[in-house]
Write an enzyme that holds these catalytic residues in place. Sequence first.
Site, PDB file in Angstrom:
ATOM      1  N   HIS A 173      -8.207  21.780 -50.572  1.00 52.63           N
ATOM      2  CA  HIS A 173      -7.190  21.400 -51.613  1.00 52.63           C
ATOM      3  C   HIS A 173      -7.400  22.554 -52.678  1.00 52.63           C
ATOM      4  CE1 HIS A 173      -4.707  19.011 -53.875  1.00 52.63           C
ATOM      5  NE2 HIS A 173      -5.229  19.359 -54.923  1.00 52.63           N
TER       6      HIS A 173
ATOM      7  N   HIS B 254      -6.420  26.189 -62.022  1.00 56.51           N
ATOM      8  CA  HIS B 254      -5.303  26.597 -62.557  1.00 56.51           C
ATOM      9  C   HIS B 254      -5.345  27.697 -63.730  1.00 56.51           C
ATOM     10  CE1 HIS B 254      -4.015  23.223 -59.889  1.00 56.51           C
ATOM     11  NE2 HIS B 254      -4.700  22.378 -60.597  1.00 56.51           N
TER      12      HIS B 254
HETATM   13 ZN   LIG Z   1      -4.172  20.003 -56.560  1.00 48.14          ZN
END
Ligand SMILES: [Zn+2]
Length: 318
Positions: free
Chosen positions: A250, A276
Amino acid sequence: MPPTPRFARHAERPTPSQRTLGSAIGCVGTGLHTGARVALTLRPAPAHFGVVFKREDVPGAPAIPAGVDAVADTTRCTQLAGPDGTRVRTVEHLLAALAAWGIDNVEIALDGPEIPAMDGSAKPFFFLLGSAGIVTQDAPRRVLKVLRPVQVREGERTATLRPHPGFAVDMAIDFAHPRVGRQRLALEVDAASFPEELAGARTFGFADDVESLRARGLARGGSLANAVVVGEGGVLNPEGLRWPDEFVRHKALDAVGDLYLAGAIAGRFEGRGSGHALHVALLRRLRRERDAWRRVPASDPAIDAADPPPALARLVAD
Ligand SMILES: [Zn+2]
């Protein structure tokens, strides 16, 4: 039966033309963080249009073009804002599916603030895009070719892009929780390997974090139907994991989606505990370091140099 995507046999090679969808297609689901019920419609778009989100629930239906400059927040998901400040959350899994299909131009209309979580993975989006059909357009595709390594670091965590003929991801994670622990995965990413190795890997979180996330207004739509939840004794989802190393898969999927904010890349991404924020920082640094990359036509022989690319090979797995 949905139409068969046109280029499935040659998916492992970049092709020289831009791509869009053959027809519009949609889905409805719940946003992971907002809990909002959102209808999503993906529409074909002309060459050079790019990937553009459109909030049709907001007066004037403001557009939010995907791009590094549009990133407004990276807390637990990647959130974009348009020129007028209108936001769209959790774009990364849909972007990853667009990256895998090599779709350059698409309008992503939604009637709420967040891309639906679906099952927490990119698999429903990958399937949806394939069902709409992929068509090539009469315009050359360009990719960002990495010419020398570029790295960003935050403590122990790093994110690096290195020169590479195709697009590869090498992700490693190290979590204190014994059910997750250390995992690493490296693979060439394309429309053949993506659905096999990455698309189905779900978002995950720790049961201990759920209350604090909710108190911060996050994970409101999260459930065992759209996320893997790890408790003290192990995975709480009755169906278990899709792969023993679903977690690192993931994280690799998130990186593929985040990096597509810069469009198609010819390079090898290496993430060491990256998320991120670091992915976006890497793209920003890359843009500043103008000698580290060049935009080249996708048909550039230097990009096709890996012959044949190891499409389904997992280069590293431990
Ligand atoms: Zn994700």
